[in-house]
Design a protein around this motif. Structure first.
Motif, PDB file in Angstrom:
ATOM      1  N   ASN A   7       0.874  -1.170   0.000  1.00 29.82           N
ATOM      2  CA  ASN A   7       0.000   0.000   0.000  1.00 29.82           C
ATOM      3  C   ASN A   7       0.915   1.225   0.000  1.00 29.82           C
ATOM      4  O   ASN A   7       1.735   1.387   0.900  1.00 29.82           O
ATOM      5  N   PRO A   8       0.793   2.094  -1.017  1.00 30.32           N
ATOM      6  CA  PRO A   8       1.784   3.177  -1.143  1.00 30.32           C
ATOM      7  C   PRO A   8       1.878   4.103   0.066  1.00 30.32           C
ATOM      8  O   PRO A   8       2.955   4.551   0.406  1.00 30.32           O
ATOM      9  N   MET A   9       0.747   4.378   0.745  1.00 27.77           N
ATOM     10  CA  MET A   9       0.831   5.288   1.895  1.00 27.77           C
ATOM     11  C   MET A   9       1.321   4.548   3.136  1.00 27.77           C
ATOM     12  O   MET A   9       2.155   5.053   3.881  1.00 27.77           O
ATOM     13  N   HIS A  10       0.829   3.335   3.374  1.00 32.91           N
ATOM     14  CA  HIS A  10       1.307   2.581   4.540  1.00 32.91           C
ATOM     15  C   HIS A  10       2.807   2.350   4.433  1.00 32.91           C
ATOM     16  O   HIS A  10       3.513   2.295   5.429  1.00 32.91           O
ATOM     17  N   GLN A  41      -4.900   7.381  -5.006  1.00 33.94           N
ATOM     18  CA  GLN A  41      -3.858   6.371  -5.201  1.00 33.94           C
ATOM     19  C   GLN A  41      -3.816   5.344  -4.078  1.00 33.94           C
ATOM     20  O   GLN A  41      -3.236   4.282  -4.227  1.00 33.94           O
ATOM     21  N   SER A  42      -4.398   5.684  -2.925  1.00 35.97           N
ATOM     22  CA  SER A  42      -4.245   4.806  -1.769  1.00 35.97           C
ATOM     23  C   SER A  42      -5.421   5.026  -0.831  1.00 35.97           C
ATOM     24  O   SER A  42      -6.008   6.108  -0.797  1.00 35.97           O
ATOM     25  N   GLY A  43      -5.775   3.993  -0.072  1.00 40.93           N
ATOM     26  CA  GLY A  43      -6.877   4.140   0.877  1.00 40.93           C
ATOM     27  C   GLY A  43      -6.852   3.016   1.899  1.00 40.93           C
ATOM     28  O   GLY A  43      -6.112   2.035   1.755  1.00 40.93           O
ATOM     29  N   PHE A  56     -14.192  -7.846   4.928  1.00 38.56           N
ATOM     30  CA  PHE A  56     -13.321  -8.536   3.980  1.00 38.56           C
ATOM     31  C   PHE A  56     -13.518  -8.008   2.556  1.00 38.56           C
ATOM     32  O   PHE A  56     -12.557  -7.695   1.851  1.00 38.56           O
ATOM     33  N   GLY A  57     -14.785  -7.879   2.131  1.00 37.05           N
ATOM     34  CA  GLY A  57     -15.073  -7.435   0.765  1.00 37.05           C
ATOM     35  C   GLY A  57     -14.589  -6.018   0.492  1.00 37.05           C
ATOM     36  O   GLY A  57     -14.045  -5.721  -0.580  1.00 37.05           O
ATOM     37  N   LEU A  58     -14.782  -5.121   1.476  1.00 34.19           N
ATOM     38  CA  LEU A  58     -14.333  -3.734   1.305  1.00 34.19           C
ATOM     39  C   LEU A  58     -12.814  -3.673   1.162  1.00 34.19           C
ATOM     40  O   LEU A  58     -12.269  -2.975   0.302  1.00 34.19           O
ATOM     41  N   LYS A  59     -12.122  -4.426   2.006  1.00 33.48           N
ATOM     42  CA  LYS A  59     -10.651  -4.368   1.992  1.00 33.48           C
ATOM     43  C   LYS A  59     -10.076  -5.050   0.749  1.00 33.48           C
ATOM     44  O   LYS A  59      -9.110  -4.568   0.165  1.00 33.48           O
ATOM     45  N   LYS A  60     -10.668  -6.174   0.345  1.00 32.95           N
ATOM     46  CA  LYS A  60     -10.160  -6.876  -0.831  1.00 32.95           C
ATOM     47  C   LYS A  60     -10.364  -6.042  -2.097  1.00 32.95           C
ATOM     48  O   LYS A  60      -9.478  -5.940  -2.947  1.00 32.95           O
ATOM     49  N   SER A  61     -11.554  -5.437  -2.233  1.00 30.26           N
ATOM     50  CA  SER A  61     -11.811  -4.613  -3.422  1.00 30.26           C
ATOM     51  C   SER A  61     -10.836  -3.438  -3.467  1.00 30.26           C
ATOM     52  O   SER A  61     -10.254  -3.133  -4.515  1.00 30.26           O
ATOM     53  N   LEU A  62     -10.617  -2.802  -2.322  1.00 26.67           N
ATOM     54  CA  LEU A  62      -9.712  -1.649  -2.272  1.00 26.67           C
ATOM     55  C   LEU A  62      -8.287  -2.054  -2.643  1.00 26.67           C
ATOM     56  O   LEU A  62      -7.590  -1.344  -3.369  1.00 26.67           O
ATOM     57  N   PHE A  63      -7.855  -3.204  -2.155  1.00 23.18           N
ATOM     58  CA  PHE A  63      -6.515  -3.712  -2.463  1.00 23.18           C
ATOM     59  C   PHE A  63      -6.327  -3.800  -3.982  1.00 23.18           C
ATOM     60  O   PHE A  63      -5.294  -3.417  -4.528  1.00 23.18           O
TER      61      PHE A  63
END
Length: 732
Positions: free
Chosen positions: A338-341, A525-527, A579-586
């Motif tokens: 993750n670019p910001m992390h 770019q990141s979230g 899980f779905g929110l995080k996987k889609s964002l990834f």
């Protein structure tokens, strides 16, 4: 008695950079000529543990356990490969400290490091290595290697271990002190012994009279108590103080006397004046007056705030002092792509604050009733730049992370101008609110001064909920601001929230669609998605009935009180979306799967989105009004042009003309104007150059032009001026 303070951050916070609290306090103590030394015990424990001797001892300790217990296949594999881990550990740690860059070539061969279960995720990350250089890929592989060892420690040695936290569960919402107190009655753990041996050596060398522990997070709490316990047993003459973020948010209603078996004082909020008063009391042998301090009197916990002295202004607290900290020993890791992390865990950043508190101070999920948010006090740009220069000299580092709740746009503008005036080559990033003040030109200015990234709360991408949160922004506005930053070349990270009180399933789905469109438009770019947590000091926690939730209990614990359990009137299980929110964002972050149906991310039925598929696209297409406020500042970022006069003839007519050649860092460009306009322009560019301390306003510029020449509007929107606006003529 002359006081000497020993300031520590207990294990564990970050591997790549020191947590700044002790550096802030040491900077203040310097202004008062109070002697102090500081240490980040977290990095020192990590370096002792992850070393050749550390691993030899670790495997020796685990040897007897392997004779008696059955461990997972993964632990057995690591144990069997112990010689490989012992052989490689010192060179890998040196590589992650930036001292051994050539090792990257070995690591990337993928036959150098022993591999256990963490490396199983590599196949999923093949796409990432296409965009990562050799050093980055090696850092990521070395990070997986350390995480494998960490998994071994958790399974076989100490279940509470974690790189950026230790025994965090014991500190999280511990309304009662019982569990933590019980853990402290047990024999010290293997990790504790390493910590206490380092602490003992430090106390012997420094010989402090006061031991000050800053506890920023729940994951530092157990180690803080364990350290304090050891000092009480072995050096009862040393007075022990606790402060920091955990105390400020969690311990405001502390009443358990047993806590003071470990600590003499616990202070809340800004630490400068409370510490100074405690030092004065200790030196004078009295208990004259205190500021925001818990202590034990007649076997009862009392809170004293009887000093009439005011807290120090931010301009008076001094420059953070990082001396004593092992700045060259921190470890840069790349945990996830993750670019910001990545910026949080990779590279060393000098930490500074532009303003105390938050200039907005209204968000209903935030601890806005507490001083660290409520008391807003910006620092002058000149003082900030002075501190930056001091810290660059002291640390040798030119990277800055401004750790504000939300950096004020006007102050960011002044800071950027000051950085450019002083010709400082710095890199910086901070947290913001996505508000309309961040125009295209302001974003270009921030980028020119060294700003590389901003993070901000989009929270729930729904206008109804943003209003309920009192965020003061709309999704449309966020889209435009993220576009302005992105086009300027500044990376944008959005904090996203789900499970806010009264949030419906439809709003969660619509929020995901908004986020998908922002990534599709290329303006984000990141979230990162966080599940809403209700805290005691936020408006939702204080007035839950206004937000459609009920607190599960009104009981106030005797120890920590911050996170509250509650029941939402909607009865929705928000956890199921995690899980779905995080996987889609990834996937969105890497530009893939943007065309998937939202249903594809969830294994349960969700409603279709009600958001138009081109909502964000249309918002970005809207004309942005030209920012020509009369009092806006006009600034020229470029240099002086090379000027050439010539005569232009056409159909028997001739005009005196001027050619201006500009060189920016990437290219050379030429504009042509008539002689008079050209002369005015050359003169005015000199006046509005960013290197001048005085700026002029748009209305002054316009009046100056019209006093000598004709139609300003015609000139301002002409082709030559549009070229200048592309190359650094800014309206701020």
């Amino acid at each position: 008695m002359k006081t000497k303070l020993f300031l520590v951050t207990p294990p564990f916070t970050q591997l790549n950079t020191p947590y700044p609290a002790t550096a802030y306090i040491k900077g203040f103590l310097n202004t008062k000529n109070i002697a102090s030394e500081q240490a980040d015990l977290g990095i020192e424990v990590i370096l002792a543990l992850f070393s050749k001797k550390g691993l030899q001892d670790l495997f020796q300790v685990s040897n007897s356990k392997f004779q008696e217990e059955t461990f997972s296949e993964n632990a057995q594999r690591i144990f069997a490969l112990q010689d490989e881990y012992i052989k490689t550990i010192d060179s890998v740690v040196a590589f992650l400290q930036g001292k051994n860059p050539t090792l990257a070539l070995q690591i990337c061969q993928e036959d150098f490091l022993p591999e256990a279960s963490r490396f199983a995720q590599l196949e999923e990350l093949d796409w990432a290595f296409g965009t990562m250089g050799t050093q980055d890929k090696a850092k990521h592989l070395a990070t997986l290697y350390l995480e494998d060892i960490s998994d071994f420690i958790v399974e076989c040695i100490d279940p509470n271990f974690g790189f950026s936290r230790y025994a965090e569960r014991l500190g999280r919402s511990a309304n009662s002190f019982d569990e933590l107190y019980g853990a402290l009655q047990n024999q010290p753990t293997y990790i504790d012994y390493i910590l206490l041996s380092i602490l003992a050596a430090k106390i012997e060398t420094i010989q402090p009279t006061v031991f000050l522990i800053s506890v920023p997070f729940p994951g530092n709490l157990y180690s803080a108590f364990r350290s304090a316990q050891w000092i009480k047993e072995n050096h009862p003459e040393i007075k022990i103080l606790m402060g920091g973020g955990f105390a400020n948010t969690e311990l405001r209603s502390l009443s358990d006397e047993r806590v003071f078996e470990f600590f003499d004082f616990i202070t809340l909020d800004d630490g400068e004046l409370p510490i100074e008063l405690i030092v004065e009391n200790l030196e004078s042998g009295s208990n004259a007056e205190f500021k925001r301090t818990f202590l034990l009197e007649n076997s009862k916990v009392v809170y004293k705030n009887d000093s009439s002295r005011h807290d120090y202004k931010q301009s008076q607290v001094g420059t953070p002092d990082y001396s004593d900290l092992l700045l060259d020993k921190y470890i840069s890791v790349i945990e996830i792509v993750n670019p910001m992390h990545r910026m949080w865990s990779d590279g060393r950043w000098n930490k500074l604050t532009m303003a105390h508190g938050c200039y907005w101070g209204k968000c209903t999920f935030c601890d806005i009733s507490l001083d660290y948010i409520k008391v807003y006090e910006p620092i002058a740009a000149g003082i900030l730049c002075d501190r930056m220069e001091e810290m660059m000299t002291q640390t040798g580092q030119t990277g800055f992370h401004f750790v504000d709740e939300a950096a004020p746009p006007a102050l960011m503008r002044e800071l950027a101008l000051e950085i450019l005036r002083r010709k400082l080559a710095v890199t910086w990033w901070t947290n913001i609110r996505f508000e309309k003040s961040f125009t295209k030109d302001l974003c270009l200015l921030l980028k020119a001064s060294g700003c590389i990234a901003v993070s901000g709360g989009l929270e729930v991408a729904s206008d109804r909920l943003l209003q309920l949160i009192d965020k003061g922004v709309t999704v449309e506005q966020v889209a435009k601001v993220t576009r302005n930053f992105t086009e300027a070349g500044v990376m944008v990270h959005a904090y996203l929230m789900y499970g806010y009180p009264t949030q419906t399933i439809q709003e969660t789905v619509d929020s995901l669609e908004m986020v998908r469109q922002l990534f599709e438009a290329g303006v984000l770019q990141s979230g990162f998605w966080h599940q809403f947590a209700m805290t005691a000091h936020s408006p939702v926690g204080m007035y839950p009935e206004k937000f459609g939730v009920t607190k599960d209990t009104n009981a106030v614990g005797t120890f920590a009180n911050n996170d509250l359990t509650y029941t939402d009137s909607t009865g929705i299980d928000h956890e199921q979306f995690s899980f779905g929110l995080k996987k889609s964002l990834f996937n969105f972050m890497h530009g893939i799967c943007l065309d998937y149906d939202l249903q594809d991310w969830f294994d349960f039925k969700i409603p279709k989105t009600t958001i138009r598929p081109d909502f964000i696209y249309d918002a970005l297409e809207e004309e942005t009004n030209f920012n020509s406020k009369p009092n806006a500042k006009v600034v020229w970022l470029g240099g002086k042009p090379t000027v050439r006069s010539f005569i232009k003839t056409k159909k028997g007519n001739s005009w005196d003309m001027m050619s201006l050649t500009f060189h920016d860092k990437k290219e050379t460009f030429v504009i042509q104007t008539n002689q008079k306009e050209g002369e005015w322009l050359v003169n005015i560019l000199d006046i509005i150059s960013v290197s001048n301390s005085k700026t002029i306003q748009f209305q002054e510029l316009k009046a100056d032009f019209e006093s000598e020449l004709a139609d300003f509007e015609l000139f301002w929107f002409s082709k030559p001026m549009n070229s200048l606006k592309e190359f650094g003529l800014l309206i701020l």
